[in-house]
Motif scaffolding. Structure first.
Motif, PDB file in Angstrom:
ATOM      1  N   ASP A  32      -7.750   4.569   4.288  1.00 53.75           N
ATOM      2  CA  ASP A  32      -7.385   4.964   2.896  1.00 53.75           C
ATOM      3  C   ASP A  32      -6.259   6.243   3.336  1.00 53.75           C
ATOM      4  OD1 ASP A  32      -6.323   5.872   0.435  1.00 53.75           O
ATOM      5  OD2 ASP A  32      -8.301   5.983  -0.210  1.00 53.75           O
ATOM      6  N   LYS A  65      -3.482   6.827   1.592  1.00 54.25           N
ATOM      7  CA  LYS A  65      -2.465   7.386   0.481  1.00 54.25           C
ATOM      8  C   LYS A  65      -3.485   7.614  -0.407  1.00 54.25           C
ATOM      9  CE  LYS A  65       0.671   3.360   1.646  1.00 54.25           C
ATOM     10  NZ  LYS A  65       1.087   2.314   1.178  1.00 54.25           N
ATOM     11  N   LYS A  90      -5.843   6.618  -2.520  1.00 56.57           N
ATOM     12  CA  LYS A  90      -6.266   5.989  -3.423  1.00 56.57           C
ATOM     13  C   LYS A  90      -7.627   5.935  -4.194  1.00 56.57           C
ATOM     14  CE  LYS A  90      -3.518   1.783  -1.791  1.00 56.57           C
ATOM     15  NZ  LYS A  90      -3.507   0.406  -1.253  1.00 56.57           N
ATOM     16  N   ALA A  91      -8.572   6.105  -3.276  1.00 56.60           N
ATOM     17  CA  ALA A  91      -9.946   6.435  -3.722  1.00 56.60           C
ATOM     18  C   ALA A  91     -10.172   7.913  -4.315  1.00 56.60           C
ATOM     19  CB  ALA A  91     -10.978   6.203  -2.482  1.00 56.60           C
ATOM     20  N   GLY A 116      -7.810   8.964  -6.326  1.00 56.40           N
ATOM     21  CA  GLY A 116      -7.048   8.830  -7.789  1.00 56.40           C
ATOM     22  C   GLY A 116      -5.569   9.356  -7.660  1.00 56.40           C
ATOM     23  N   ALA A 163      -3.129   8.411  -5.501  1.00 53.68           N
ATOM     24  CA  ALA A 163      -2.026   7.345  -4.676  1.00 53.68           C
ATOM     25  C   ALA A 163      -0.771   7.490  -5.763  1.00 53.68           C
ATOM     26  CB  ALA A 163      -2.336   5.846  -4.540  1.00 53.68           C
ATOM     27  N   ASP A 173       5.764   7.419  -0.064  1.00 49.30           N
ATOM     28  CA  ASP A 173       4.182   7.294  -0.556  1.00 49.30           C
ATOM     29  C   ASP A 173       3.607   8.827  -0.115  1.00 49.30           C
ATOM     30  OD1 ASP A 173       3.663   4.347  -1.366  1.00 49.30           O
ATOM     31  OD2 ASP A 173       4.170   4.234   0.827  1.00 49.30           O
ATOM     32  N   THR A 233       0.620  10.701   1.212  1.00 49.20           N
ATOM     33  CA  THR A 233      -0.105  10.602   2.494  1.00 49.20           C
ATOM     34  C   THR A 233      -1.215  11.554   2.611  1.00 49.20           C
ATOM     35  OG1 THR A 233       1.301  12.068   3.837  1.00 49.20           O
ATOM     36  CG2 THR A 233       1.967   9.654   3.787  1.00 49.20           C
ATOM     37  N   SER A 291      -2.729  16.575   2.705  1.00 51.70           N
ATOM     38  CA  SER A 291      -1.914  15.607   1.880  1.00 51.70           C
ATOM     39  C   SER A 291      -0.532  16.044   1.522  1.00 51.70           C
ATOM     40  CB  SER A 291      -2.469  15.464   0.441  1.00 51.70           C
ATOM     41  OG  SER A 291      -2.069  14.637  -0.406  1.00 51.70           O
TER      42      SER A 291
END
Length: 405
Positions: free
Chosen positions: A311, A313, A315-316, A318, A320, A328, A330, A349
């Motif tokens: 992962d 990006k 996503k987990a 929240g 992304a 994107d 990162t 990030s």
């Protein structure tokens, strides 16, 4: 009018410029612990003072800002343009083939060595551009200042120190990106989080986890020590995770403890998808082992859910997101230490133009708190964008097109 003279000057000074780049690249200037008078360690100190001595020898006025930053001024006229470069480097890592990282060599028209591209080579190129103007007597109406930082790779606290006492120039650019002009820079959140838990002596248990060398480097290796786990169980878990991630494991049992080394592939945290994170794979493997229930193991399981392997990006977590200007978001989980009573981790990030504290920092803080972690950050570095149609950007583009043609 001056193009032919400048080109002839650079051509005649080519070897001298390469020698100066190599001189700086022989210095390992990755960030190290503070020493008195050396805020980022001996290497960064040596590189800064070598570069300033170089500039002074060429007749420029220099200034050292407490060994955080050095400056080189073209003249004493009104301050108009800053050129922002840096002399620190990311850790050399492994896998060098043409040469050793701090033994720069020229081969096939290219210069190989740590820092040749990021950012000692461009810093010296900027210095030689100033030399050409100065030594050819090309008239300029205002001052150009070359700013040489030493902490760009780990947060740019050096530049914060500089701008605490100096004003920004009306125009600033950095020779530390792709051609022709990069007018958008992502923001960043170096998410530093901690957790504490009660010690447990119940077996099987996790003794420790250590991984990472710098916040902006995807860890290519990660280590864990476990106790009371059967070797066959370990082998099966490692084989399962190797099959799903590509990260391989080395196991070494000494007396009643077993050391586990996860070997992935390192990368710059700005491009985490270019590597294979050994840390996240190791944590995933640990969740497959039959440890005795305790708060520490519970924290590991929650951490894997928040930053799962692959992962990159967010996503987990929240967060992304993406936009057309900067792409994107990162995320790279880069540093972690776990012992019997505490956990200390950091992720890197890089956040697109659409990112802000509301939709990134506050979201991460809430997620971390919900899962028993404390995010220590109270702010993040905001993204930066300069209109591509602005006079400054268009001027830089024209200069590039003239030189290219």
């Amino acid at each position: 009018m001056y193009r032919e003279k400048i080109e002839a000057y650079i051509d005649s000074h080519r070897q001298e410029m390469l020698d100066d780049i190599c001189k700086l690249c022989r210095i390992n200037s990755e960030k190290m612990p503070y020493e008195e008078g050396k805020p980022y360690g001996a290497g960064a100190f040596d590189a800064l003072n070598a570069a300033l001595s170089m500039a002074e020898e060429y007749g420029f006025s220099i200034r050292n800002y407490d060994n955080y930053v050095g400056t080189v001024d073209l003249n004493d006229k009104e301050h108009q343009l800053d050129i922002l470069a840096h002399l620190d480097v990311v850790p050399a890592g492994e896998g060098w083939t043409v040469t050793e990282p701090f033994n720069p060599v020229e081969k096939d028209g290219k210069l190989f060595g740590r820092g040749t591209a990021d950012d000692k080579g461009p810093a010296v190129a900027a210095l030689y551009a100033l030399r050409a103007i100065k030594e050819l007597g090309i008239p300029v109406n205002k001052n150009v200042r070359l700013i040489l930082g030493t902490d760009e790779e780990c947060g740019s606290s050096d530049i914060a120190h500089y701008y605490a006492v100096e004003k920004e120039a009306p125009m600033t650019f950095s020779p530390d990106a792709e051609f022709p002009v990069t007018n958008t820079e992502k923001g960043s959140l170096a998410g530093h989080f901690t957790a504490e838990f009660k010690a447990s002596e119940a077996l099987p248990k996790l003794v420790s986890v250590t991984a990472g060398i710098k916040v902006n480097v995807v860890p290519g290796k990660a280590n864990a020590v476990v106790k009371g786990i059967d070797r066959a169980v370990l082998d099966q878990a490692c084989q399962e995770i190797t099959k799903s991630t590509g990260v391989v494991f080395e196991i070494d049992t000494e007396e009643d403890e077993t050391k586990i080394l996860a070997v992935g592939e390192g990368a710059h945290a700005a491009h985490p998808h270019d590597g294979n994170n050994a840390l996240t794979a190791l944590l995933t493997m640990l969740t497959k082992l039959p440890f005795a229930a305790c708060e520490q193991i519970d924290a590991i399981h929650k951490l894997v859910k928040l930053i799962p392997h692959g992962d990159t990006k967010g996503k987990a977590l929240g967060i992304a997101m993406a936009d057309e200007l900067s792409g994107d978001l990162t995320l790279a989980f880069s540093l972690l230490k776990v012992d019997a009573v505490s956990l200390d981790g950091t992720f890197d990030s890089r956040c697109p133009i659409c990112a802000n504290e509301e939709n990134v920092l506050h979201v991460v803080k809430a997620k971390m708190t919900e899962n028993g972690f404390t995010l220590l950050n109270d702010k993040m570095k905001e993204p930066h964008h300069v209109d591509g149609d602005s006079h400054f950007v268009q001027t830089l583009l024209r200069v590039y097109e003239i030189i290219r043609d």
